[in-house]
Design a protein around this motif. Structure first.
Motif, PDB file in Angstrom:
ATOM      1  N   ILE A   7       0.875  -1.182   0.000  1.00  0.00           N
ATOM      2  CA  ILE A   7       0.000   0.000   0.000  1.00  0.00           C
ATOM      3  C   ILE A   7       0.906   1.224   0.000  1.00  0.00           C
ATOM      4  O   ILE A   7       1.865   1.300   0.765  1.00  0.00           O
ATOM      5  CB  ILE A   7      -0.920   0.023   1.233  1.00  0.00           C
ATOM      6  N   GLY A  39      -3.835   3.950  -4.128  1.00  0.00           N
ATOM      7  CA  GLY A  39      -4.762   5.069  -4.144  1.00  0.00           C
ATOM      8  C   GLY A  39      -4.607   5.858  -5.434  1.00  0.00           C
ATOM      9  O   GLY A  39      -3.502   6.271  -5.782  1.00  0.00           O
ATOM     10  N   ASP A  47      -2.738   9.230  -5.032  1.00  0.00           N
ATOM     11  CA  ASP A  47      -1.527   9.243  -4.203  1.00  0.00           C
ATOM     12  C   ASP A  47      -0.398   9.942  -4.943  1.00  0.00           C
ATOM     13  O   ASP A  47       0.147   9.430  -5.924  1.00  0.00           O
ATOM     14  CB  ASP A  47      -1.116   7.812  -3.852  1.00  0.00           C
ATOM     15  N   SER A  99       1.491   6.581  -7.091  1.00  0.00           N
ATOM     16  CA  SER A  99       0.815   5.338  -7.459  1.00  0.00           C
ATOM     17  C   SER A  99       0.940   5.081  -8.960  1.00  0.00           C
ATOM     18  O   SER A  99       0.939   3.924  -9.398  1.00  0.00           O
ATOM     19  CB  SER A  99      -0.661   5.385  -7.048  1.00  0.00           C
ATOM     20  N   PHE A 156      -7.865   2.046  -5.703  1.00  0.00           N
ATOM     21  CA  PHE A 156      -8.787   2.634  -4.740  1.00  0.00           C
ATOM     22  C   PHE A 156      -9.062   4.059  -5.204  1.00  0.00           C
ATOM     23  O   PHE A 156      -8.222   4.943  -5.062  1.00  0.00           O
ATOM     24  CB  PHE A 156      -8.199   2.579  -3.328  1.00  0.00           C
ATOM     25  N   SER A 172      -9.011   7.262  -2.755  1.00  0.00           N
ATOM     26  CA  SER A 172      -7.899   7.300  -1.806  1.00  0.00           C
ATOM     27  C   SER A 172      -6.681   7.971  -2.402  1.00  0.00           C
ATOM     28  O   SER A 172      -6.502   8.007  -3.625  1.00  0.00           O
ATOM     29  CB  SER A 172      -7.502   5.873  -1.382  1.00  0.00           C
ATOM     30  N   VAL A 222      -4.672   4.488   2.160  1.00  0.00           N
ATOM     31  CA  VAL A 222      -5.752   3.671   1.608  1.00  0.00           C
ATOM     32  C   VAL A 222      -6.574   2.978   2.692  1.00  0.00           C
ATOM     33  O   VAL A 222      -7.811   2.997   2.660  1.00  0.00           O
ATOM     34  CB  VAL A 222      -5.167   2.634   0.619  1.00  0.00           C
ATOM     35  N   THR A 279     -10.811  -1.989   1.559  1.00  0.00           N
ATOM     36  CA  THR A 279      -9.586  -2.657   1.970  1.00  0.00           C
ATOM     37  C   THR A 279      -9.909  -4.016   2.590  1.00  0.00           C
ATOM     38  O   THR A 279      -9.283  -5.040   2.261  1.00  0.00           O
ATOM     39  CB  THR A 279      -8.797  -1.792   2.973  1.00  0.00           C
TER      40      THR A 279
END
Length: 375
Positions: free
Chosen positions: A185, A312, A315, A320, A340, A343, A347, A355
């Motif tokens: 994550i 996410g 992110d 990400s 996600f 997010s 996350v 999750t």
């Protein structure tokens, strides 16, 4: 009989009349942190017949290191979470995001060397020389070995968040036979390029917002994250101030204040632990963060254990987009990338329901096929 009924009715009406004019009750608890923590602790207490709820220290790497171990059935697979930072412990906010996990996994939160309760229980001067990446990886290996022996498991799950995702990748490379799977994550891939992209994205947001102060402060950092050189922490913090402000760490929030406040509701943490946690966060960053931002994991492409990434979409703290590009290049017995959409970097806190569902529906079946779940 009628006289008795009228008497009872009169008493009831008298009570109602009196209550209507009585002083309002005192405000319900919690009145302070201790009362709030007691409420959270009781709500999340493990009461199942075969459950486990332990808060203790384990001798790892020559020092006592703090762990919380929780689950509804000790026969379930073990899931070790490697927190981010360095120094940003997950144990004190796990009361919020983790309770559902505990129905399907025995979940282990570990405050790493130099962080959280482990920092509070140690002599910082003695620990400081040991704050190296290799020592942190060795600690992670020792922790996994201890959990395998403690619970009689051939394999466990390891979930790495942010800085912990670096430790997790190293574990997956070095000890694949110890893992059911690795879950990342906020996955680190190419940290220097992630820094450059985060700075550019943040500058774009500030320009669109017409925020002249932010634009000036960000432009003053240029050139930012040149090559693979460590980013000085003061420059990093200046960049992060505005990246967080524009939701690059927590989507649609201006920073992680809500998450930070959640620490004060942790049943695992005393007042001294809460105060020490922030000192440990600074201590860990001082010794490890600049070096962590030079990491490039994109050469790790061959894995002998299943790999899952929970990314996410928003992110920009740890890109990400870059993690997804790296994921496309790797080979593994099984690999899955789950986006996600609501997010950024946190996350498990931003989308705790998804999750949980993803862990249960897509990750846990690996343990079920190996016979490592409660009947």
């Amino acid at each position: 009989m009628k006289r008795l009924l009228w008497s009872l009715l009169g008493l009831a009406l008298a009570g109602l009349s009196a209550s209507a004019f009585a002083s309002p009750p005192s405000p319900p608890s919690p009145h302070n942190r201790a009362e709030a923590v007691a409420i959270v602790k009781e709500l999340r207490r493990v009461v199942s017949d075969n459950g486990v709820e332990r808060l203790e220290t384990v001798r790892i790497g020559g020092i006592d290191q703090a762990v919380s171990i929780r689950g509804n059935d000790r026969r379930n697979p073990v899931l070790l979470m490697l927190h981010g930072g360095p120094g940003w412990v997950a144990m004190p906010t796990s009361w919020y995001f983790q309770r559902g996990w505990e129905e399907y996994f025995t979940v282990v939160q570990w405050d790493q060397r130099g962080a959280g309760k482990t920092y509070v229980a140690s002599d910082p001067a003695a620990v400081a020389p040991t704050m190296t990446r290799e020592r942190m990886i060795a600690d992670a290996e020792e922790m996994v070995a201890w959990l395998r022996k403690e619970f009689g498991k051939d394999r466990i799950f390891v979930l790495g968040h942010s800085w912990g995702s670096y430790l997790g990748v190293e574990l997956a490379q070095r000890r694949p036979d110890w893992l059911h799977a690795y879950i990342g994550i906020g996955q680190i891939s190419n940290a220097p390029e992630s820094e450059r992209r985060g700075w550019r994205w943040t500058l774009q947001q500030a320009e669109r917002d017409g925020n002249a102060v932010a634009v000036a402060e960000l432009q003053a950092l240029a050139p930012y994250a040149v090559g693979n050189a460590p980013v000085p922490l003061q420059r990093l913090f200046q960049q992060r101030k505005w990246l967080n402000h524009y939701g690059g760490m927590v989507h649609n929030r201006r920073g992680g204040d809500a998450e930070a406040a959640g620490v004060r509701l942790s049943p695992e943490y005393t007042d001294a632990d809460v105060a020490g946690m922030w000192k440990g966060n600074d201590f860990s960053m001082e010794h490890l963060l600049s070096g962590a931002l030079t990491l490039d994991l994109t050469s790790r492409r061959s894995f002998q254990t299943p790999i899952f990434l929970f990314l996410g979409r928003h992110d920009h703290n740890v890109s990400s987009e870059l993690a997804a590009a790296w994921f496309d290049t790797i080979t593994a017995p099984d690999k899955q990338l789950i986006w996600f959409e609501q997010s950024a970097h946190e996350v498990m806190i931003e989308e705790p329901g998804k999750t949980l569902l993803t862990l249960v529906q897509q990750v846990r079946p690996i343990a079920a096929r190996a016979g490592d779940v409660a009947p």
